[in-house]
Design a protein around this motif. Sequence first.
Motif, mmCIF file in Angstrom:
data_model
loop_
_atom_site.group_PDB
_atom_site.id
_atom_site.type_symbol
_atom_site.label_atom_id
_atom_site.label_comp_id
_atom_site.label_asym_id
_atom_site.label_seq_id
_atom_site.Cartn_x
_atom_site.Cartn_y
_atom_site.Cartn_z
ATOM 1 N N UNK A 222 41.060 26.218 44.898
ATOM 2 C CA UNK A 222 42.154 26.986 45.502
ATOM 3 C C UNK A 222 41.941 28.483 45.280
ATOM 4 N N UNK A 223 41.495 28.840 44.078
ATOM 5 C CA UNK A 223 41.211 30.242 43.766
ATOM 6 C C UNK A 223 40.098 30.773 44.671
ATOM 7 N N UNK A 224 39.066 29.962 44.873
ATOM 8 C CA UNK A 224 37.962 30.362 45.750
ATOM 9 C C UNK A 224 38.432 30.504 47.196
ATOM 10 N N UNK A 225 39.319 29.611 47.624
ATOM 11 C CA UNK A 225 39.838 29.695 48.995
ATOM 12 C C UNK A 225 40.617 30.987 49.205
ATOM 13 N N UNK A 226 41.425 31.352 48.232
ATOM 14 C CA UNK A 226 42.210 32.593 48.333
ATOM 15 C C UNK A 226 41.280 33.813 48.375
ATOM 16 N N UNK A 227 40.252 33.813 47.522
ATOM 17 C CA UNK A 227 39.312 34.936 47.515
ATOM 18 C C UNK A 227 38.610 35.074 48.861
ATOM 19 N N UNK A 228 38.208 33.941 49.443
ATOM 20 C CA UNK A 228 37.561 33.987 50.758
ATOM 21 C C UNK A 228 38.539 34.459 51.836
ATOM 22 N N UNK A 229 39.788 34.062 51.733
ATOM 23 C CA UNK A 229 40.780 34.513 52.712
ATOM 24 C C UNK A 229 40.944 36.033 52.659
ATOM 25 N N UNK A 230 40.889 36.580 51.453
ATOM 26 C CA UNK A 230 40.980 38.038 51.319
ATOM 27 C C UNK A 230 39.779 38.707 51.996
ATOM 28 N N UNK A 231 38.584 38.183 51.768
ATOM 29 C CA UNK A 231 37.399 38.721 52.440
ATOM 30 C C UNK A 231 37.524 38.582 53.958
ATOM 31 N N UNK A 232 38.038 37.453 54.418
ATOM 32 C CA UNK A 232 38.172 37.203 55.854
ATOM 33 C C UNK A 232 39.115 38.217 56.495
ATOM 34 N N UNK A 233 40.243 38.462 55.840
ATOM 35 C CA UNK A 233 41.201 39.440 56.368
ATOM 36 C C UNK A 233 40.579 40.833 56.393
ATOM 37 N N UNK A 234 39.882 41.168 55.308
ATOM 38 C CA UNK A 234 39.250 42.491 55.216
ATOM 39 C C UNK A 234 38.207 42.690 56.309
#
Length: 311
Positions: free
Chosen positions: A291-303
């Motif tokens: 879940x932590x990894x998914x959130x980190x990737x979502x932040x990169x995706x938005x950026x």
Amino acid sequence: PHPMDIRLLLRCWKRFNNDDALAVVHLALDKMSRGGIYDHLGGGFHRYSVDVRWLAPHFEKMLYDNALLTTAYLEAFQATGEPDFERVVRETLDYVLREMTQPEGGFYSTQDADSEGEEGKFFVWSEREIYELLGPDDERVFSVCYDVSAGGNWEGHNILNRVKTHAEAAAVLEMSEDDLSNVLERCRRKLFDVRQQRIAPSRDDKVLVSWNGLMISAMAQAAQVLDEAKYADAARNAADFILQRMSDDGGRLLHAFKDGRARFNAYLDDYACLIDGLIDLYQATFETRHLIEAVALAEHMIERFYDAENG
């Protein structure tokens, strides 16, 4: 195949209590899994059918087709309890574990349609071959069930498919369904072992993040629904491989891995599919790191991809 349409119909059935939607799902999945588009010996689906009966496929096998179809069959199994749908899920995922998983855990992309310069040569049979391998009694049973004839059903060859239901075939052969199942299992195993000695189609061994994300989802959901730890292990191994070997120093994903190195900036669907897979993996294992990894990737995706000005 239209697995996403089928999954939508399952939700229409559930939300609106629409039995017609479920009937369409059941018919389509039943016909596909009995047709030649499905590999009755080795599991997994070919890419598409060139006729209205799902008989003659383009014999290439794609990772993403098998991921999406597995999820559709798994959800249909949850909706109906149909044991054939569970069988298809297990056979398809076992095929991926056996033939489409690299030693480091990632999932390969495709298997070709042709071998020795001929489309489908690896997958088709002559009646004579089957007679010589199975003997007269088993050959008669197998041929009735799998549409095998001297003239063949495709360009002089036989693509294995089940025109009759299991119950219909048992009635024609005057056998119990259990006895028929036992005979067919023995025959399929024997033919599979012989087929493994043929020259196999080539494999595209690159690892793509988006397609791996879809298969991680399929494996994780199957682990949860079927209580099968090996599928969770495969999903976890693939996710770890991508996060460790297919990202840069800043944690941003790279699109493809081949010949020992990852290349190219990842696309939007790479992020979306892997995030989805990690969330499904978390729900299967309750390991919070996913879940932590998914959130980190979502932040990169938005950026990287979000257009803040236009939404």
